[in-house]
Design a protein around this motif. Structure first.
Motif, PDB file in Angstrom:
ATOM      1  N   LEU A 156       0.958 -58.245 -79.096  1.00 42.97           N
ATOM      2  CA  LEU A 156       1.713 -59.411 -79.110  1.00 42.97           C
ATOM      3  C   LEU A 156       2.259 -59.958 -80.101  1.00 42.97           C
ATOM      4  O   LEU A 156       3.550 -60.153 -80.084  1.00 42.97           O
ATOM      5  CB  LEU A 156       0.913 -60.361 -78.010  1.00 42.97           C
ATOM      6  N   LEU A 160       6.363 -60.063 -80.918  1.00 41.56           N
ATOM      7  CA  LEU A 160       6.633 -61.254 -81.484  1.00 41.56           C
ATOM      8  C   LEU A 160       7.492 -61.175 -82.683  1.00 41.56           C
ATOM      9  O   LEU A 160       8.728 -61.703 -82.816  1.00 41.56           O
ATOM     10  CB  LEU A 160       5.763 -62.351 -81.368  1.00 41.56           C
ATOM     11  N   ALA A 163      10.658 -59.390 -82.444  1.00 46.74           N
ATOM     12  CA  ALA A 163      11.881 -60.119 -81.468  1.00 46.74           C
ATOM     13  C   ALA A 163      12.494 -61.105 -82.417  1.00 46.74           C
ATOM     14  O   ALA A 163      13.754 -61.158 -82.535  1.00 46.74           O
ATOM     15  CB  ALA A 163      11.337 -60.655 -80.326  1.00 46.74           C
ATOM     16  N   MET A 188      22.985 -51.848 -80.678  1.00 48.02           N
ATOM     17  CA  MET A 188      21.375 -51.675 -80.769  1.00 48.02           C
ATOM     18  C   MET A 188      21.016 -51.225 -79.396  1.00 48.02           C
ATOM     19  O   MET A 188      20.157 -50.317 -79.368  1.00 48.02           O
ATOM     20  CB  MET A 188      21.109 -53.230 -80.840  1.00 48.02           C
ATOM     21  N   GLN A 189      21.668 -51.690 -78.240  1.00 43.30           N
ATOM     22  CA  GLN A 189      21.155 -51.239 -77.060  1.00 43.30           C
ATOM     23  C   GLN A 189      21.480 -49.779 -76.674  1.00 43.30           C
ATOM     24  O   GLN A 189      20.722 -48.966 -76.042  1.00 43.30           O
ATOM     25  CB  GLN A 189      21.815 -51.956 -75.808  1.00 43.30           C
ATOM     26  N   ILE A 192      18.692 -48.016 -79.343  1.00 45.18           N
ATOM     27  CA  ILE A 192      17.091 -47.938 -79.393  1.00 45.18           C
ATOM     28  C   ILE A 192      16.824 -47.609 -77.968  1.00 45.18           C
ATOM     29  O   ILE A 192      17.268 -47.960 -76.802  1.00 45.18           O
ATOM     30  CB  ILE A 192      16.826 -49.522 -79.498  1.00 45.18           C
ATOM     31  N   PHE A 194      13.920 -47.087 -75.001  1.00 45.67           N
ATOM     32  CA  PHE A 194      12.688 -47.598 -74.706  1.00 45.67           C
ATOM     33  C   PHE A 194      11.443 -46.806 -75.043  1.00 45.67           C
ATOM     34  O   PHE A 194      10.385 -47.465 -75.692  1.00 45.67           O
ATOM     35  CB  PHE A 194      12.863 -48.064 -73.170  1.00 45.67           C
ATOM     36  N   ILE A 198      10.414 -48.536 -78.321  1.00 51.06           N
ATOM     37  CA  ILE A 198       9.724 -49.782 -78.163  1.00 51.06           C
ATOM     38  C   ILE A 198       8.274 -49.556 -77.774  1.00 51.06           C
ATOM     39  O   ILE A 198       7.154 -49.811 -78.132  1.00 51.06           O
ATOM     40  CB  ILE A 198      10.237 -50.422 -76.765  1.00 51.06           C
TER      41      ILE A 198
ATOM     42  N   ALA B  17       4.113 -66.341 -75.152  1.00 51.78           N
ATOM     43  CA  ALA B  17       5.264 -65.877 -76.101  1.00 51.78           C
ATOM     44  C   ALA B  17       5.260 -64.416 -76.512  1.00 51.78           C
ATOM     45  O   ALA B  17       6.344 -63.903 -76.713  1.00 51.78           O
ATOM     46  CB  ALA B  17       5.199 -66.855 -77.372  1.00 51.78           C
ATOM     47  N   GLY B  18       4.119 -63.891 -76.729  1.00 57.32           N
ATOM     48  CA  GLY B  18       3.783 -62.465 -76.862  1.00 57.32           C
ATOM     49  C   GLY B  18       4.599 -61.667 -75.707  1.00 57.32           C
ATOM     50  O   GLY B  18       5.348 -60.644 -76.271  1.00 57.32           O
ATOM     51  N   ILE B  19       4.147 -61.890 -74.541  1.00 55.97           N
ATOM     52  CA  ILE B  19       4.920 -61.102 -73.769  1.00 55.97           C
ATOM     53  C   ILE B  19       6.482 -61.200 -73.482  1.00 55.97           C
ATOM     54  O   ILE B  19       7.202 -60.235 -73.409  1.00 55.97           O
ATOM     55  CB  ILE B  19       4.194 -61.641 -72.091  1.00 55.97           C
ATOM     56  N   GLY B  21       8.211 -61.780 -75.949  1.00 58.20           N
ATOM     57  CA  GLY B  21       8.813 -61.062 -77.159  1.00 58.20           C
ATOM     58  C   GLY B  21       8.965 -59.511 -76.777  1.00 58.20           C
ATOM     59  O   GLY B  21       9.995 -59.049 -76.908  1.00 58.20           O
ATOM     60  N   LEU B  22       7.719 -59.252 -76.208  1.00 59.23           N
ATOM     61  CA  LEU B  22       7.978 -57.646 -75.706  1.00 59.23           C
ATOM     62  C   LEU B  22       8.981 -57.362 -74.569  1.00 59.23           C
ATOM     63  O   LEU B  22       9.652 -56.601 -74.654  1.00 59.23           O
ATOM     64  CB  LEU B  22       6.500 -57.091 -75.276  1.00 59.23           C
ATOM     65  N   PHE B  24      11.490 -59.024 -74.424  1.00 56.31           N
ATOM     66  CA  PHE B  24      12.885 -59.417 -74.969  1.00 56.31           C
ATOM     67  C   PHE B  24      13.270 -58.066 -75.530  1.00 56.31           C
ATOM     68  O   PHE B  24      14.340 -57.425 -75.388  1.00 56.31           O
ATOM     69  CB  PHE B  24      12.853 -60.447 -75.969  1.00 56.31           C
ATOM     70  N   LEU B  25      12.287 -57.410 -76.276  1.00 54.87           N
ATOM     71  CA  LEU B  25      12.519 -56.042 -76.645  1.00 54.87           C
ATOM     72  C   LEU B  25      13.036 -54.957 -75.730  1.00 54.87           C
ATOM     73  O   LEU B  25      13.866 -54.090 -76.058  1.00 54.87           O
ATOM     74  CB  LEU B  25      11.318 -55.544 -77.461  1.00 54.87           C
ATOM     75  N   ALA B  26      12.148 -55.108 -74.770  1.00 56.23           N
ATOM     76  CA  ALA B  26      12.220 -54.050 -73.906  1.00 56.23           C
ATOM     77  C   ALA B  26      13.815 -54.120 -72.969  1.00 56.23           C
ATOM     78  O   ALA B  26      14.596 -53.269 -72.870  1.00 56.23           O
ATOM     79  CB  ALA B  26      11.222 -54.147 -72.592  1.00 56.23           C
ATOM     80  N   MET B  27      14.022 -55.544 -72.755  1.00 57.43           N
ATOM     81  CA  MET B  27      15.307 -55.521 -71.877  1.00 57.43           C
ATOM     82  C   MET B  27      16.688 -55.670 -72.761  1.00 57.43           C
ATOM     83  O   MET B  27      17.732 -55.292 -72.170  1.00 57.43           O
ATOM     84  CB  MET B  27      15.030 -56.966 -70.930  1.00 57.43           C
ATOM     85  N   HIS B  28      16.314 -56.442 -73.754  1.00 61.87           N
ATOM     86  CA  HIS B  28      17.691 -57.009 -74.740  1.00 61.87           C
ATOM     87  C   HIS B  28      17.990 -56.026 -75.711  1.00 61.87           C
ATOM     88  O   HIS B  28      19.015 -55.994 -76.165  1.00 61.87           O
ATOM     89  CB  HIS B  28      17.376 -58.204 -74.923  1.00 61.87           C
ATOM     90  N   VAL B  29      17.052 -55.212 -76.418  1.00 57.41           N
ATOM     91  CA  VAL B  29      17.143 -54.516 -77.414  1.00 57.41           C
ATOM     92  C   VAL B  29      17.318 -53.088 -76.845  1.00 57.41           C
ATOM     93  O   VAL B  29      18.160 -52.377 -77.586  1.00 57.41           O
ATOM     94  CB  VAL B  29      15.972 -54.764 -78.520  1.00 57.41           C
ATOM     95  N   SER B  30      16.573 -52.570 -76.218  1.00 58.73           N
ATOM     96  CA  SER B  30      16.626 -51.180 -75.914  1.00 58.73           C
ATOM     97  C   SER B  30      17.393 -50.707 -74.839  1.00 58.73           C
ATOM     98  O   SER B  30      18.030 -51.753 -74.151  1.00 58.73           O
ATOM     99  CB  SER B  30      14.905 -50.692 -75.512  1.00 58.73           C
ATOM    100  N   ASN B  31      17.476 -49.548 -74.291  1.00 58.49           N
ATOM    101  CA  ASN B  31      18.277 -49.117 -73.388  1.00 58.49           C
ATOM    102  C   ASN B  31      17.562 -49.201 -71.831  1.00 58.49           C
ATOM    103  O   ASN B  31      18.085 -48.470 -71.049  1.00 58.49           O
ATOM    104  CB  ASN B  31      18.953 -47.895 -73.591  1.00 58.49           C
ATOM    105  N   LEU B  32      16.556 -49.958 -71.895  1.00 57.77           N
ATOM    106  CA  LEU B  32      15.965 -49.969 -70.494  1.00 57.77           C
ATOM    107  C   LEU B  32      16.638 -50.524 -69.631  1.00 57.77           C
ATOM    108  O   LEU B  32      16.609 -49.906 -68.484  1.00 57.77           O
ATOM    109  CB  LEU B  32      14.556 -50.945 -70.675  1.00 57.77           C
TER     110      LEU B  32
END
Lengths: 260, 155
Positions: A156, A160, A163, A188-189, A192, A194, A198, B17-19, B21-22, B24-32
């Motif tokens: 977690l 964080l 992010a 980025m999308q 990167i 998943f 990630i 907040a931790g979840i 963050g993860l 956000f990484l999955a949906m907004h940063v990666s190509n998921l």
């Protein structure tokens, strides 16, 4: 010469006993997980001291690391006219490496040292033996909740960290230096993945959380029960955690990203 | 009791907040988000040389991404490169005389397939074939030809 051979043998023997004791300790700890899950209050208290209290240092460091990446990345990339790929650079370095590694190092310094000192002091003041006298298993009651809390908190915190760092890079990149915001996110999308990035980053942080909590708790449990012993154990926790995090990171990176 | 309730709240905020963050990484940063693909259909093109094209390379028309390369294989009979592309089914009105060419984004950038629509009235169907293709430009080859030509001219 014979003294040297003798010392070598002695250090080999002690390091093997330590390895054996720590493995046995780990098995004991893991075997207590079920009984901790039946008493979630214990876990919650430790989540507070291990996770919540590390929250602030992790988010602030993440923000600054992301901002520095944005700044430095921009200077290098703009030489090649490739400022638009800033988002890829910031996100890839955070998600793959810096997020798990730096947050684990901070976690070892912030939470790991506190765990060692706490357990070591409990041992020095004979609280652990007191518990055993009352037929309470100190490993199940004291160690396992802390171990589990570290294992849960670490991914977690690392998520964080990444992010917040990516947002920090965006603030510097497109707010201050004029990189196009749409390009920052879309590049980025596009790059990167998943699964590759990630999930592998999360796996890394779980491994680091496991190792750091294990080292911290074992060093505390194994400390010589004097004030000097506890202080040495705390130092060992930070040093050994840092070594194992960086070493394991190299191995994990080679395994995960080796085929690229 | 007040104390433990406060602690519960703080742990709750931390976990949320931790979840987040993860997530956000999955949906907004990666190509998921692009994994959750709407239906797509596959078309095939044969190239003399597909250069540095890779699986997952973008397929675009008029500069807009409309799909991606799903597989690249070598045909041992015709000695050609067989490139399969999955195109978003939103864009199912590509004419069947569309030209496929392999371009490079920027001077040294990633290679991608560019589809240039023709004038035909019939559309490409699923598992359709693109007949007119243009191979990737291999930079080394182009430089070699240029050097050869300038040497010829000097004689």
């Amino acid at each position: 010469m014979s003294q040297f051979i003798q010392d070598l043998g002695k250090s080999t023997r002690t390091s093997f006993t330590k390895l054996g004791r720590s493995t046995y300790f780990l098995l004991q700890t893991v075997s207590g997980i079920l009984s901790v899950l039946l008493r979630p209050r214990l876990l919650l208290n430790q989540m507070y001291s291990v996770g919540v209290l590390s929250f602030l240092i992790i988010t602030i460091s993440g923000l600054f690391v992301g901002m520095v990446l944005g700044l430095q990345g921009y200077y290098t990339l703009s030489d090649f006219g490739a400022e638009e790929t800033l988002g890829v650079m910031v996100a890839a370095s955070l998600v793959r490496e810096l997020g798990p590694v730096v947050s684990a190092l901070l976690f070892a310094g912030r939470a790991g040292s506190a765990l060692t000192a706490e357990i070591g002091l409990m041992k020095a003041t004979e609280q652990l033996s007191g518990m055993e006298m009352m037929a309470v298993d100190p490993v199940k009651r004291i160690i396992t909740p802390r171990f589990l809390a570290g294992l849960i908190s670490m991914p977690l915190l690392a998520g964080l960290f990444s992010a917040v760092g990516i947002i920090g890079g965006q603030v510097i990149g497109s707010g201050l230096l004029g990189v196009d915001e749409g390009a920052y996110w879309s590049q980025m999308q596009a790059s990167i993945d998943f699964q590759d990035d990630i999930i592998n980053g999360v796996i890394k942080s779980v491994v680091f959380g496991f190792v750091t909590s294990w080292i911290a708790l074992f060093e505390g449990y194994d400390a010589i029960p004097t004030s000097e012993g506890v202080s040495r154990a705390t130092t060992r926790t930070v040093v050994n955690s840092a070594f194992s995090i960086l070493g394991l990171d190299f191995i994990l990176t080679a395994l995960m990203f080796g085929d690229h | 009791m007040q104390h433990t309730n406060n602690q519960d709240t703080l742990v709750g905020i931390f976990v949320a907040a931790g979840i987040l963050g993860l997530f956000f990484l999955a949906m907004h940063v990666s190509n998921l988000s692009s994994f959750v693909e709407e239906d797509s259909y596959t078309i095939t093109a044969r190239f003399e040389n597909s250069g540095g094209l890779k699986v997952k390379s973008p397929v675009s028309a008029a500069g807009v991404k409309i799909g991606k390369v799903s597989s690249i294989s070598f045909d041992p009979k015709t000695y050609q490169s067989v490139v399969q592309m999955s195109i978003d089914s939103k864009y199912n009105t590509m004419p069947d005389d569309t030209t496929a060419s392999i371009f490079t984004a920027g001077l040294l950038g990633e290679q991608y397939v560019n589809l240039e629509p023709g004038g035909s009235d019939t559309y490409l169907k699923a598992d359709g074939k693109i007949e007119i293709t243009q191979s990737a430009i291999i930079l080394e080859k182009a430089i070699g030809q240029f050097l050869f030509k300038s040497a010829e001219e000097k004689k």
